[in-house]
Design an enzyme around this catalytic site. Structure first.
Site, mmCIF file in Angstrom:
data_model
loop_
_atom_site.group_PDB
_atom_site.id
_atom_site.type_symbol
_atom_site.label_atom_id
_atom_site.label_comp_id
_atom_site.label_asym_id
_atom_site.label_seq_id
_atom_site.Cartn_x
_atom_site.Cartn_y
_atom_site.Cartn_z
ATOM 1 N N ASP A 77 0.803 -1.228 0.000
ATOM 2 C CA ASP A 77 0.000 0.000 0.000
ATOM 3 C C ASP A 77 0.833 1.275 0.000
ATOM 4 O OD1 ASP A 77 0.576 -0.673 2.859
ATOM 5 O OD2 ASP A 77 -0.445 1.221 3.184
ATOM 6 N N ASP A 80 5.618 0.254 3.196
ATOM 7 C CA ASP A 80 5.822 -0.980 3.959
ATOM 8 C C ASP A 80 5.656 -2.189 3.037
ATOM 9 O OD1 ASP A 80 3.069 -1.236 3.502
ATOM 10 O OD2 ASP A 80 2.588 -0.179 5.347
ATOM 11 N N TYR A 229 -5.546 0.882 8.799
ATOM 12 C CA TYR A 229 -6.652 1.168 7.877
ATOM 13 C C TYR A 229 -7.975 0.763 8.512
ATOM 14 C CZ TYR A 229 -3.051 2.190 4.494
ATOM 15 O OH TYR A 229 -1.971 2.755 3.858
ATOM 16 N N GLU A 466 5.919 9.736 3.152
ATOM 17 C CA GLU A 466 5.567 8.388 2.668
ATOM 18 C C GLU A 466 4.624 8.476 1.469
ATOM 19 O OE1 GLU A 466 4.404 3.986 4.428
ATOM 20 O OE2 GLU A 466 3.928 5.746 5.643
#
Length: 484
Positions: A77, A80, A229, A466
């Site tokens: 995603d 990571d 999430y 990120e």
């Protein structure tokens, strides 16, 4: 003309070109190509020969084994090595919507957009069909993974498999998965009817499951998905979003009746992987505007109320802007909201233009040009037209983030460092180094600047540095609008 004079002339034009780029005409076609290329850097599974981001290699080849199924493929995603299906499915829906609305403006990038969608849908199909009565919704233990700094190719953390079922429902993740498969089925309808049919049949089954067994997946899965999430907005928005996409894909009146049964949802000024109400309203308003279907007037009104909350000079605005003109919603990964909302601005403006419509926010008249100008301002800001002349897309323009919070980008590639880098091995010297990342993740859009238009370019500051698939997915459509 002498060689010296022609060189001066060339330099003059070159400086004009750079000036043009800085003053507000970034190369949208280049940005579109790069925003799609980024997805190759996020791929999990066995990489094809056509892979262009060459510092990445195959990874996650045993995903699903712990559950006795094949769950290889899909996307990581963000920075990571976890596959979270909730944001991945949203990414897929937005890539599909971008392609449906703006495919004609994509030119040679249309094929790359389809490839990016298919990389996700091939995986989502496995998740939906591998075990009857179960929908797999993620691979990799996020709590273990987030303690490591290692390349996806070296992953040695447990690849736990997570699923929802009738006894542990997840209407949100199922509704979003159904939306992704349904939207993609329209993308492939003409170019691959057989694949399109498989996507649509699977979407209907997954949507049926979402409607029949109500519940939030965060309740079923706890720390496997929260706080990463969590479904903060509940699952009603995903039921609406999934039904809206199935209605668009099938024209089956039962989805309209289901939408009516959901009732009112109240207003919002956000659109993201978590909160889909605004997206569903714009998608459904298409029928009111383009098809003149009065049954959908309510959604059109909701879509316009949303725009009134976004527009900076509207009497109903609830949206902050930085001094440099960037929409500022939340301090963590703000650009995800900017790209998603910008997509809705261009898309609603497109529907308005096609039917020569305006609307009002109080006494302010809103025409399509107003929405498009605001959208262009956001796209241009991301591409470097901002107070610090920083492009927030990696590899675009002369000045872009060099120290992004991304394991694969920040660690040496297998080609340059063949020895395994274990779970803790990446922190020193790589994560804690002030050096730029060795691998450029072309096209990645990071979380973005702070509310003062500042950007520290610090790898450890993940809320700003990120990148994530769902930031890029919505940007693809918005930038394609301007590229065309």
């Amino acid at each position: 003309m002498s060689r010296g004079a022609s060189a001066v002339c060339f330099l003059f034009f070159l400086s004009l070109f750079f000036l043009d780029n800085v003053l507000g005409n970034p190369n949208y076609r280049e940005a579109l190509a790069k925003s799609l290329l980024f997805f190759q850097g996020q791929r999990s599974g066995r990489l094809p020969k056509s892979q262009q981001i060459a510092w990445r290699s195959s990874s996650g080849l045993s995903d699903g084994r712990l559950a006795g199924v094949d769950l290889t493929g899909g996307y990581y995603d963000a920075g990571d090595n976890v596959k979270f299906n909730f944001p991945m499915a949203y990414t897929t829906t937005m890539l599909s919507w971008s392609t449906l609305e703006y495919g004609k403006k994509m030119g040679p990038q249309l094929q790359n957009a389809r490839a990016a969608i298919r990389w996700a849908t091939d995986y989502l199909l496995k998740c939906a069909t591998a075990t009857p009565g179960k929908l797999y919704v993620g691979v990799g233990d996020p709590n273990v993974d987030h303690k490591c700094w290692e390349r996806p190719e070296d992953m040695d953390t447990v690849r736990s498999v997570y699923s929802v079922s009738s006894s542990n429902p997840g209407s949100d993740v199922a509704g979003e998965t159904a939306a992704a498969l349904a939207a993609a089925s329209i993308v492939f309808r003409r170019v691959d009817p057989k694949y399109s049919g498989l996507l649509l049949r699977t979407a209907k089954k997954v949507m049926q499951f979402a409607m029949q067994y109500r519940g939030a997946y965060s309740d079923a899965l706890g720390s496997a998905v929260c706080p990463f999430y969590c479904s903060y907005s509940g699952y009603k928005d995903e039921l609406m979003w999934g039904a809206a996409w199935l209605l668009r894909a099938t024209n089956d009146v039962s989805y309209y009746n289901f939408l009516k049964s959901l009732g009112d949802d109240g207003g919002t000024d956000l659109f993201s992987w978590d909160n889909k109400f605004a997206g569903a309203h714009v998608l459904l308003s298409r029928r009111a505007l383009l098809n003149k279907d009065t049954n959908f007037e309510h959604y059109r009104q909701e879509a316009e109320d949303f725009m009134c909350r976004i527009l900076p000079n509207s009497p109903f605005t609830t949206t902050q802007y930085t001094q440099g003109g960037l929409m500022f919603k939340l301090p963590e990964s703000n650009l995800q909201y900017v790209t998603s909302i910008t997509f809705l601005l261009t898309t609603y403006a497109k529907y308005m233009k096609a039917t020569k419509q305006n609307f009002n926010c109080g006494n302010m008249v809103v025409n399509p040009g107003l929405l498009i100008n605001l959208a262009k301002r956001q796209v241009d800001y991301i591409l470097g037209v901002n107070p610090i002349k920083m492009s927030y897309m990696v590899g675009f323009g002369p000045n872009f983030p060099r120290r992004i919070h991304h394991r694969g980008s920040s660690l040496p590639s297998l080609a340059s460092h063949s020895q395994t880098i274990g779970c803790d091995g990446g922190f020193n010297p790589f994560f804690h180094s002030s050096s730029p990342n060795p691998n450029i993740l072309l096209g990645a859009i990071v979380g973005g600047p702070n509310q003062n238009d500042g950007y520290p370019d610090d790898r450890s500051d993940y809320s700003h540095s990120e990148p994530a698939t769902y930031i890029n997915a919505a940007f693809v459509g918005a930038v394609a609008y301007f590229a065309g």
